[in-house]
Design an enzyme around this catalytic site. Structure first.
Site, PDB file in Angstrom:
ATOM      1  N   PHE A  42      42.447  20.480  10.617  1.00  0.00           N
ATOM      2  CA  PHE A  42      41.683  21.733  10.738  1.00  0.00           C
ATOM      3  C   PHE A  42      42.433  22.808  11.504  1.00  0.00           C
ATOM      4  O   PHE A  42      42.218  23.994  11.302  1.00  0.00           O
ATOM      5  CB  PHE A  42      40.331  21.471  11.412  1.00  0.00           C
ATOM      6  CG  PHE A  42      40.445  20.823  12.761  1.00  0.00           C
ATOM      7  CD1 PHE A  42      40.587  19.453  12.888  1.00  0.00           C
ATOM      8  CD2 PHE A  42      40.444  21.589  13.922  1.00  0.00           C
ATOM      9  CE1 PHE A  42      40.731  18.858  14.131  1.00  0.00           C
ATOM     10  CE2 PHE A  42      40.571  21.002  15.173  1.00  0.00           C
ATOM     11  CZ  PHE A  42      40.729  19.632  15.274  1.00  0.00           C
ATOM     12  N   PHE A  84      35.003  12.604  18.558  1.00  0.00           N
ATOM     13  CA  PHE A  84      35.620  13.906  18.758  1.00  0.00           C
ATOM     14  C   PHE A  84      37.020  13.822  18.169  1.00  0.00           C
ATOM     15  O   PHE A  84      37.664  12.769  18.228  1.00  0.00           O
ATOM     16  CB  PHE A  84      35.654  14.354  20.226  1.00  0.00           C
ATOM     17  CG  PHE A  84      36.223  15.743  20.334  1.00  0.00           C
ATOM     18  CD1 PHE A  84      35.497  16.822  19.873  1.00  0.00           C
ATOM     19  CD2 PHE A  84      37.518  15.953  20.779  1.00  0.00           C
ATOM     20  CE1 PHE A  84      36.052  18.104  19.869  1.00  0.00           C
ATOM     21  CE2 PHE A  84      38.070  17.230  20.782  1.00  0.00           C
ATOM     22  CZ  PHE A  84      37.333  18.305  20.328  1.00  0.00           C
ATOM     23  N   THR A  85      37.498  14.951  17.626  1.00  0.00           N
ATOM     24  CA  THR A  85      38.734  14.961  16.830  1.00  0.00           C
ATOM     25  C   THR A  85      39.917  14.299  17.549  1.00  0.00           C
ATOM     26  O   THR A  85      40.490  13.327  17.054  1.00  0.00           O
ATOM     27  CB  THR A  85      39.091  16.414  16.469  1.00  0.00           C
ATOM     28  OG1 THR A  85      39.127  17.186  17.668  1.00  0.00           O
ATOM     29  CG2 THR A  85      38.052  17.014  15.529  1.00  0.00           C
ATOM     30  N   TYR A  88      58.199  18.894  43.320  1.00  0.00           N
ATOM     31  CA  TYR A  88      58.157  17.940  42.204  1.00  0.00           C
ATOM     32  C   TYR A  88      57.245  16.767  42.536  1.00  0.00           C
ATOM     33  O   TYR A  88      56.488  16.293  41.693  1.00  0.00           O
ATOM     34  CB  TYR A  88      59.567  17.423  41.880  1.00  0.00           C
ATOM     35  CG  TYR A  88      59.590  16.589  40.618  1.00  0.00           C
ATOM     36  CD1 TYR A  88      59.812  17.183  39.376  1.00  0.00           C
ATOM     37  CD2 TYR A  88      59.362  15.216  40.665  1.00  0.00           C
ATOM     38  CE1 TYR A  88      59.806  16.441  38.219  1.00  0.00           C
ATOM     39  CE2 TYR A  88      59.345  14.455  39.500  1.00  0.00           C
ATOM     40  CZ  TYR A  88      59.570  15.072  38.283  1.00  0.00           C
ATOM     41  OH  TYR A  88      59.552  14.332  37.133  1.00  0.00           O
ATOM     42  N   ARG A 122      33.286  23.021  12.101  1.00  0.00           N
ATOM     43  CA  ARG A 122      33.087  21.654  12.595  1.00  0.00           C
ATOM     44  C   ARG A 122      32.358  20.902  11.483  1.00  0.00           C
ATOM     45  O   ARG A 122      31.189  20.567  11.577  1.00  0.00           O
ATOM     46  CB  ARG A 122      32.255  21.631  13.887  1.00  0.00           C
ATOM     47  CG  ARG A 122      32.932  22.281  15.078  1.00  0.00           C
ATOM     48  CD  ARG A 122      33.913  21.400  15.861  1.00  0.00           C
ATOM     49  NE  ARG A 122      35.241  21.246  15.314  1.00  0.00           N
ATOM     50  CZ  ARG A 122      36.309  20.956  16.058  1.00  0.00           C
ATOM     51  NH1 ARG A 122      36.222  20.838  17.370  1.00  0.00           N
ATOM     52  NH2 ARG A 122      37.479  20.756  15.505  1.00  0.00           N
ATOM     53  N   ASP A 178      33.886  10.249  28.455  1.00  0.00           N
ATOM     54  CA  ASP A 178      34.534  11.547  28.247  1.00  0.00           C
ATOM     55  C   ASP A 178      33.710  12.544  29.067  1.00  0.00           C
ATOM     56  O   ASP A 178      32.617  12.948  28.661  1.00  0.00           O
ATOM     57  CB  ASP A 178      34.526  11.912  26.754  1.00  0.00           C
ATOM     58  CG  ASP A 178      35.217  13.239  26.488  1.00  0.00           C
ATOM     59  OD1 ASP A 178      35.340  14.053  27.435  1.00  0.00           O
ATOM     60  OD2 ASP A 178      35.629  13.474  25.335  1.00  0.00           O
ATOM     61  N   LYS A 196      37.265  22.858  30.194  1.00  0.00           N
ATOM     62  CA  LYS A 196      35.851  23.177  29.929  1.00  0.00           C
ATOM     63  C   LYS A 196      35.109  23.316  31.269  1.00  0.00           C
ATOM     64  O   LYS A 196      35.201  24.347  31.915  1.00  0.00           O
ATOM     65  CB  LYS A 196      35.224  22.092  29.045  1.00  0.00           C
ATOM     66  CG  LYS A 196      35.611  22.198  27.574  1.00  0.00           C
ATOM     67  CD  LYS A 196      36.996  21.730  27.294  1.00  0.00           C
ATOM     68  CE  LYS A 196      37.234  21.441  25.832  1.00  0.00           C
ATOM     69  NZ  LYS A 196      38.623  20.983  25.606  1.00  0.00           N
TER      70      LYS A 196
HETATM   71  N1  F0G Z   1      36.841  15.665  24.556  1.00  0.00           N
HETATM   72  C1  F0G Z   1      35.991  16.633  24.163  1.00  0.00           C
HETATM   73  C2  F0G Z   1      34.533  16.346  24.098  1.00  0.00           C
HETATM   74  C3  F0G Z   1      36.490  17.900  23.815  1.00  0.00           C
HETATM   75  O1  F0G Z   1      35.642  18.834  23.427  1.00  0.00           O
HETATM   76  C4  F0G Z   1      37.884  18.136  23.874  1.00  0.00           C
HETATM   77  C5  F0G Z   1      38.442  19.424  23.482  1.00  0.00           C
HETATM   78  C6  F0G Z   1      38.718  17.098  24.290  1.00  0.00           C
HETATM   79  C7  F0G Z   1      38.164  15.880  24.631  1.00  0.00           C
HETATM   80  C8  F0G Z   1      40.219  17.268  24.359  1.00  0.00           C
HETATM   81  O2  F0G Z   1      40.563  18.057  25.421  1.00  0.00           O
HETATM   82  O3  F0G Z   1      41.549  20.124  24.397  1.00  0.00           O
HETATM   83  O4  F0G Z   1      41.935  19.545  26.795  1.00  0.00           O
HETATM   84  O5  F0G Z   1      43.034  18.242  25.011  1.00  0.00           O
HETATM   85  N2  F0G Z   1      37.787  20.288  22.864  1.00  0.00           N
HETATM   86  C9  F0G Z   1      38.215  21.631  22.517  1.00  0.00           C
HETATM   87  C10 F0G Z   1      37.118  22.291  21.740  1.00  0.00           C
HETATM   88  C11 F0G Z   1      39.524  21.708  21.863  1.00  0.00           C
HETATM   89  O6  F0G Z   1      37.360  23.416  21.265  1.00  0.00           O
HETATM   90  O7  F0G Z   1      36.018  21.751  21.615  1.00  0.00           O
HETATM   91  P1  F0G Z   1      41.844  19.052  25.390  1.00  0.00           P
END
Ligand code: F0G
Length: 470
Positions: free
Chosen positions: A462, A137-138, A85, A395, A228, A271
């Site tokens: 989305f 970014f979303t 843990y 997108r 980021d 990624k």
């Molecule tokens: N920042 C970027 C630029 C991303 O592309 C993503 C995720 C995140 C942050 C968030 O990271 O998914 O680990 O919580 N992108 C994925 C995509 C979902 O399909 O582009 P996460």
């Protein structure tokens, strides 16, 4: 800065081709269902590729997130997971990897990128403050907004133009940034939010020169610059290729130099780091670290596991070292570019130049007959799935969501369908099949009808929205 963008990597060495620096040890069979079955599956999924069962998908280009193939070294590392843990040895391996490769002093592990976005937004944004960034970014923007921040896009104009060949379309426009500070004061700005290879712009990089200017700007105004770093290795590849003085520098050195210009970073390890799950937050400020280390136990898990198993931490620590190998990143971006070159040759409209992780089809140019509110990019993703079982992602207007204040749709300039390439997973022959299917859908573009949204979730709509054919 050089504006030289080689389009065929193989031709840099006469007639010799490049190839992946690995061979395949284990395979996963693919399944192809019939056109009738795909029609049914898509209708059941409300014309949303996120709602398809992956068993009904042939080539899955939904995302490059968590979809990488791990190496034999990473799998071996999984067996060395220390599932204590507290104080797992794998945490210390990860800490050492992030400190030495990215250069930040303090590390907080999180279950994935958005866990890190949540923590940093909560810790550093005061309600009502502005957060200027290089395109949204979303999940990043939503966490900034949930913490009371107001996101402002300060990316250069070229980023919104799918045809512009600017080599660093991810750059921040310093005049736009200055205007935000002039209007709201430095106190009215939470921090500058900088993403390496801007996902929503088409995987477009930020130059080292721009990062240097941003550092100087932030120092002048007493602002923090947070990165980021999700696809920052890919960004480093473009710097090596396109920016004067970097051609002979290793990717690892470029990455470190870039991160040194920032005050901290959040990361989706899913990624660049070649793992199926994982993320982190890393910063240099000790006081902020104390606060974040406290928040992480509330939302993610103890500060030495952050919601991950010990084996996940180990796989990520090993993936970090593999990700910054020059031959790895060259073949990764090379495969994306191979697909882009085929489509460009066939005059299919895509975002240029081709970015690091995906091909972005320009859905507006596919379907000029569809107004944006008929979801051209969502339509294109649906048509592609029907044609061949290839899964892509919208997108455009569906991803952009609504303005939290007015409740209106955001109408982004870019209306794109993303073909995201997982790392080390598909072959060049798979890329040929994808290109041919895109071409078939493009050839049938004139008779294609749009969609209407019939179910809309409140956050990140989305992912779960449902549509019907008009
Ligand atoms: N920042 C970027 C630029 C991303 O592309 C993503 C995720 C995140 C942050 C968030 O990271 O998914 O680990 O919580 N992108 C994925 C995509 C979902 O399909 O582009 P996460």
């Amino acid at each position: 800065m050089t504006h030289n963008i080689p389009q065929t990597m193989g031709q840099q060495h006469g007639r010799r081709s490049w190839a992946e620096p690995w061979k395949i040890k284990m395979v996963e069979p693919l399944n192809v269902i019939s056109r009738e079955e795909r029609e049914r599956a898509l209708a059941e999924a409300g014309f949303n590729t996120f709602l398809l069962h992956s068993d009904d998908v042939y080539i899955d280009l939904l995302t490059d997130s968590g979809t990488s193939a791990m190496s034999d070294r990473q799998w071996a590392g999984m067996m060395l997971g220390d599932e204590a843990y507290a104080g797992s040895r794998n945490f210390y391996h990860l800490e050492e990897a992030v400190q030495s490769v990215y250069g930040y002093r303090y590390l907080i592990p999180t279950h994935q990128g958005r866990g890190a976005e949540h923590l940093i937004s909560r810790a550093v944004i005061k309600p009502g403050q502005y957060v200027p960034g290089n395109m949204y970014f979303t999940t990043t923007r939503l966490h900034q907004e949930l913490a009371g921040g107001i996101f402002i896009d300060v990316i250069i104009d070229e980023a919104h133009d799918p045809a512009s060949l600017h080599p660093f379309k991810g750059n921040i426009d310093l005049d736009k940034l200055q205007a935000v500070v002039d209007a709201h004061g430095a106190d009215g700005v939470a921090y500058v939010s900088l993403a390496g290879t801007v996902n929503m712009a088409g995987g477009q990089p930020v130059s080292m020169a721009n990062a240097r200017e941003l550092r100087a700007f932030c120092d002048r105004h007493g602002l923090k610059l947070y990165l980021d770093a999700t696809r920052m290795v890919e960004n480093s590849f473009f710097i090596q290729e396109r920016e004067e003085g970097y051609a002979d520098k290793p990717i690892a050195a470029i990455l470190k130099e870039f991160c040194d210009l920032t005050d901290g970073a959040w990361m989706s390890g899913k990624k660049d780091h070649l793992v199926n799950i994982g993320g982190w937050l890393a910063i240099n400020d000790e006081e902020l670290f104390e606060e974040l280390r406290n928040w992480v136990v509330v939302f993610e898990g103890l500060h030495t596991y952050g919601g991950l198993a010990g084996r996940d931490l180990e796989a990520m620590a090993i993936g970090i070292r593999e990700a910054v190998q020059d031959e790895h990143i060259r073949s990764r971006v090379g495969q994306v570019r191979y697909l882009g070159e085929l489509l460009t040759e066939w005059n299919v409209p895509i975002v240029q130049p081709v970015g690091g992780h995906a091909i972005f089809l320009n859905a507006r140019a596919f379907y000029p007959q569809l107004p944006q509110i008929e979801f051209p990019a969502q339509t294109l993703a649906a048509e592609l799935y029907l044609d061949s079982g290839i899964r892509s992602m919208e997108r455009g207007i569906a991803s952009a969501g609504r303005d939290a204040k007015t409740g209106d749709h955001y109408y982004p300039k870019l209306e794109l369908t993303r073909l995201t390439i997982p790392r080390r997973v598909y072959t060049q022959a798979h890329m040929d099949v994808v290109a041919e299917s895109v071409k078939a859908v493009y050839d049938a573009r004139e008779t294609t009808r749009g969609l209407k949204m019939v179910y809309e979730p409140k956050y990140l709509r989305f992912f779960q929205a449902r549509f019907e054919r008009l």
